[in-house]
Design an enzyme around this catalytic site. Structure first.
Site, PDB file in Angstrom:
ATOM      1  N   GLY B  55       0.626  -1.313   0.211  1.00 59.80           N
ATOM      2  CA  GLY B  55      -0.147  -0.016   0.019  1.00 59.80           C
ATOM      3  C   GLY B  55       0.773   1.314   0.090  1.00 59.80           C
ATOM      4  N   SER B  56       0.306   2.454  -0.322  1.00 58.41           N
ATOM      5  CA  SER B  56       0.963   3.659  -0.074  1.00 58.41           C
ATOM      6  C   SER B  56       0.814   4.183   1.515  1.00 58.41           C
ATOM      7  CB  SER B  56       0.294   4.679  -0.927  1.00 58.41           C
ATOM      8  OG  SER B  56       0.419   4.516  -2.361  1.00 58.41           O
ATOM      9  N   GLY B  57       1.535   5.216   1.586  1.00 57.55           N
ATOM     10  CA  GLY B  57       1.338   5.793   2.948  1.00 57.55           C
ATOM     11  C   GLY B  57       2.790   5.416   3.834  1.00 57.55           C
ATOM     12  N   HIS B  58       3.455   4.503   3.154  1.00 55.52           N
ATOM     13  CA  HIS B  58       4.897   3.989   3.768  1.00 55.52           C
ATOM     14  C   HIS B  58       5.959   4.658   3.151  1.00 55.52           C
ATOM     15  CE1 HIS B  58       2.291   1.035   5.458  1.00 55.52           C
ATOM     16  NE2 HIS B  58       1.924   0.383   4.272  1.00 55.52           N
ATOM     17  N   ASP B 111      -2.464  -8.259   0.828  1.00 51.25           N
ATOM     18  CA  ASP B 111      -1.386  -8.411   0.211  1.00 51.25           C
ATOM     19  C   ASP B 111      -1.409 -10.092  -0.370  1.00 51.25           C
ATOM     20  OD1 ASP B 111       0.417  -5.407   0.205  1.00 51.25           O
ATOM     21  OD2 ASP B 111      -0.643  -6.165   2.024  1.00 51.25           O
ATOM     22  N   HIS B 220       0.352   0.704   9.694  1.00 50.87           N
ATOM     23  CA  HIS B 220      -0.969   0.977   8.998  1.00 50.87           C
ATOM     24  C   HIS B 220      -1.708   1.639   9.933  1.00 50.87           C
ATOM     25  CE1 HIS B 220       0.463  -2.591   6.582  1.00 50.87           C
ATOM     26  NE2 HIS B 220       0.308  -2.057   5.562  1.00 50.87           N
TER      27      HIS B 220
END
Ligand SMILES: Nc1ncnc2c1ncn2[C@@H]1O[C@H](COP(=O)(O)OP(=O)(O)O)[C@@H](O)[C@H]1O
Ligand SMILES: Nc1ncnc2c1ncn2[C@@H]1O[C@H](COP(=O)(O)OP(=O)(O)O)[C@@H](O)[C@H]1O
Ligand SMILES: [Mg+2]
Ligand SMILES: [Mg+2]
Ligand SMILES: [Mg+2]
Ligand SMILES: [Mg+2]
Lengths: 215, 333, 333, 215
Positions: B55-58, B111, B220
């Site tokens: 995911g994005s945000g990492h 995932d 997350h």
């Protein structure tokens, strides 16, 4: 109602789901804040709005119900990924497969669709009742619909009721699958967001199908 | 919570437009979408292709680790959401040099489902795919259930080793085995002081009391394993190191690599203070730090917090750790 | 505000203990104190020595820029406080290769006084010292008062150019002139969304309203030049770029380097979104981005905010920008 | 009082300043939050506690007053840097230089010390009255003390009063030097932290010298 309208009927269903999900977005995200990663409402709303807009661009007159379900599956999956993407995509594809060989979306067809979606989700996620997931809404809903399949007028109210009860019951479960499973006992006392959004879908289905299922 | 954003629903697309322009020396989109990014000097015939993603945000995870000597391709999902199978498949195709492709990603339900679907599709096209799930988060389940753990900042090490193994021309079997070894010898524990906030909600995803911290946090914004009284930096570092020592078989003379990672809002100053203590503890045990990284390597939006990861090296892993790489977020050699 | 700290009064000493251990390949203390840090492969006979420095709380500024090809020594002050003359003098001595020493630091009353005292002491010992003050903050005073401006994140560029000039063996005169040119062609503007907080107070140094931002912010948690309504990322980037265009003489065909800098708590995701807009605006003007950096390069503790810096290149500066360097926070080549 | 005790007297003075600064640390930091970088209380408290502890480790019996002042200057400077480091270090060194050639710390000596500190600060910072800095406290204080130098009992109360008035007056000034000068008109309405801490020092001096100055 006539067969040729099934594609439109399903498109209407996805529209209703999309609208309902947009309305419940914040509520679902709040549930996911408690035991997940705060994105469930965003994901579901995004996914179904992608499906609705894809279908609005499609020539429904030339599509079968099975094709609509398959398009929804792919669109939803491509738009969201996440956990719900594969789960619902598999559910919808499974329903699509069943429809191919099937009669119109009358009461029996609707019950079969509901069961097929549920089975698809089960197969993809390898989950079962009591895991504190969306299955805790879908499975009792499918069971209740099947039990009422002789009474077309009651299929969807029964399914919704059972689904809602199942979702409510996740409050007293410890999560065994998905992100919330990491929390162990800390997941107690919270409704599973996926079960809650399943109820949103079921209610949109009821709205779509109630009245149509008499024929 | 205030952020530099336009339409929150376009945050990932806009970020990726920035990324593709900023890092054009390192990567490029596989097709028309920026959701599958390929290393410019990555894939080559005969080399095992390394595909990572999540995911994005990492950020800089995962896209910052794409480039020569590290990952060949990355699939990018929505915020905190696995990418769907299609971009992963695009990555697999682009990364394939006919020697097989290795998928390395964090062990999360979403995932796993998406990457597995993509793997099946790739296999159907004749691309051999192997998968290593990163499971470095010590807090996320017991030692016995090592394979059930989730992958957090320590995937930095596992990616690095995997990328080096691929770049050195090892077989798919060997790349998989070395990557598995790296993962099994990587241990991470994280602590959050304040929750991050999603671009769409802009409120803290949960509250942590004035004098509390969340111990064993993921990346997350999920809650951690336990809510505890906040302690000073040394006490927190000690608590983490004690847990890691308990699991890691390192003895005097062992060598390790250390990663002190900010989850987003915690500044470098505090990371150095944590590192200071970690170094003291390792030194006291006679364990040598072969290399260390301190900074923003795997974040959770704007969460206030930090994690400590330790990779217990052996000779193979040491060689692979030092193997050169050139990516947006990591340059070695 | 929660932080990873032990005794807040020892925050700088503890951080430096971590730094000295973490970056031992790049730097070492000049003497017994960690307040003067010397590049391991920096100073050499015949080379002009580059000394930088300033307060703590800006990490990786300034210590992250010490190493081969960049600064030879850094003097480290307390949080947001200039270092006193003694560590600066230690730096000057260690950096001296008998070709003179260049002091480059931000234009702040405190830094000017302390560095000037140190320069006098160094001169008295026979070390020729030249000084270039960084003054890149467009917001801090009018175009006519360019020399009165303060130095902020753009000092990253000025340090880089100065370090390259020194490393390439230029004379003290030439190093000074090139550094002055870099500074005069560097323009920065910053925006804060939330104030940072001092380790000792752990409260935001000032309040910024829900729907407000502080425009033209410095890097010490000082208030900015004006309080404004918060806007979206593109509008903020536009506002900054418009101001910079107004000052910078760049025309179509010009080349620039871009730095999108987080003040601490703003994550990479948002920086990429800002960069996206900056790139669009530069492209529309036909200005080419020769290189860009996006991340935490000059922070202000845990302030939420970001700055945009642009270095207007010419041929000399382009060469110097690409000159290799190897430091904790910046590796080129 | 006798000459040999001047070193002790000054050491007592720095102790009192250190204690007072520790007490006013938060207040001074709050002032610096408004128009500076929120460190002034921290810096001043840190600096004078370093001076006090350095002097407590020194053999005061073998030191002259000038040597105490010089030690305070160096210690303060090394401990803090910042703006105040060079300013006070230069002030104290300047006072130390004057003392060398001077008579004991009687009333006249105290007034001379106050003036010398002020002049040193002026020279280092190139500031003047009205800049909204610590000079707006030090300069009127030194003037008042000189005006009262014939009346030993009133020197320090006059100095404190004038200094406090001067500090208060910075509220209606626009800063022209130091960090606050960047704020322009936004500095209006706030007391300058450096002027406020100068008053803290002046009061500690009064406490130290009142009564001693009669001889
Ligand atoms: N294996 C599974 N089987 C069925 N449902 C699952 C499974 N794993 C997760 N879920 C459902 O997915 C929901 C979370 O969805 P979402 O928030 O969109 O994904 P993510 O956890 O990846 O952020 C959970 O609330 C749960 O109902
Ligand atoms: N040139 C100057 N002359 C006299 N006083 C000054 C000058 N510059 C700054 N000051 C004083 O220093 C004070 C700030 O001190 P401090 O907060 O310790 O330093 P900094 O501004 O470096 O953080 C200001 O309030 C002002 O009174
Ligand atoms: Mg979720
Ligand atoms: Mg998610
Ligand atoms: Mg300061
Ligand atoms: Mg200050």
């Amino acid at each position: 109602m006539v067969h040729g309208n099934d594609a439109r009927l399903l498109s209407r269903m996805f529209n209703k789901i999309s609208d309902a999900m947009a309305k419940e977005k914040d509520y679902l995200t709040e549930l996911d804040e408690a035991i997940g990663d705060a994105d469930h409402g965003i994901t579901m709303s995004l996914g179904f709005s992608a499906v609705a807009s894809e279908l609005s661009r499609s020539d429904l007159d030339s599509m079968t119900a099975a094709e609509v379900m398959a398009a929804a599956a792919t669109t939803f999956l491509d738009a969201v990924g996440a956990s719900t993407g594969p789960l619902y995509a598999t559910g919808f594809l499974h329903a699509s497969d069943r429809m191919n060989a099937h009669r119109p979306l009358d009461a029996a067809g609707q019950v079969a669709m509901l069961r097929a979606i549920t089975t698809g989700i089960q197969q993809r996620g390898k989950g079962m009742r009591g895991d504190k997931t969306m299955l805790d809404a879908w499975m009792p809903a499918a069971d209740a619909a099947e039990a009422r399949s002789g009474e077309p007028g009651h299929i969807w109210s029964s399914a919704c009721e059972a689904g809602a009860l199942g979702a409510k019951a996740t409050q007293s479960m410890i999560a065994l699958r998905g992100r919330a499973a990491r929390l162990g006992e800390r997941s107690l006392g919270h409704i599973d967001p996926g079960a809650a959004s399943a109820v949103v879908i079921l209610k949109a289905m009821r709205e779509t199908f109630d009245g149509t299922a008499s024929g | 919570v205030k952020k530099f954003l336009n339409d929150p629903d376009h945050v990932v697309e806009e970020m990726l437009e920035g990324v593709v322009r900023a890092h054009q020396k390192h990567l490029m989109p596989a097709g028309k979408s920026n959701r599958a990014l390929i290393a410019r000097e990555g894939p080559r015939p005969g080399k095992v292709g390394l595909v990572i993603g999540g995911g994005s945000g990492h950020e800089p995870c995962f896209l910052g680790y794409v480039g020569k000597g590290l990952a060949d391709a990355v699939a990018v999902g929505n915020v905190f959401s696995s990418p769907p199978p299609m971009p992963i498949l695009h990555c697999a195709r682009a990364a394939s040099g006919d020697a097989g492709v290795l998928f390395v990603y964090g062990n999360y339900a979403g995932d796993v489902m998406n990457f597995e679907m993509a793997a099946e599709m790739a296999e159907a096209e004749g691309i051999a795919v192997r998968t290593v799930l990163t499971t470095d988060d010590v807090a996320s389940s017991s030692m016995e259930d090592r394979d059930g753990r989730r992958g957090v900042a320590g995937n930095f090490f596992t990616f690095k080793i995997a990328g080096a193994a691929c770049d050195r021309g090892h077989s798919l079997d060997a790349c998989e085995a070395l990557t598995r070894k790296a993962n099994s010898r990587t241990f991470t524990l994280g602590v959050a002081l304040e929750a991050g906030s999603m671009p769409q909600t802009r409120r803290p995803s949960f509250e942590i009391g004035e004098d509390e911290m969340e111990f064993g946090i993921g990346i997350h914004g999920e809650r951690g394993v336990s809510r505890e009284k906040i302690e000073n930096a040394d006490a927190i570092a000690d608590k983490i190191i004690d847990r890691i020592f308990h699991e890691m078989g390192a003895v005097a003379g062992s060598r390790v690599a250390v990663l002190i990672n900010s989850f987003g809002a915690t500044p470098l100053m505090e990371l150095y203070i944590l590192f200071r203590r970690v170094e003291q503890r390792l030194k006291a045990k006679g364990i040598e730090i072969e290399a260390n990284w301190i900074g923003h390597y795997c974040t959770s939006l704007d969460m206030v917090g930090a994690s400590i990861s330790i990779l217990h090296l052996d000779d193979d892993l040491t060689t692979l750790l030092h193997h050169p790489c050139d990516t947006a977020a990591l340059k070695i050699g």
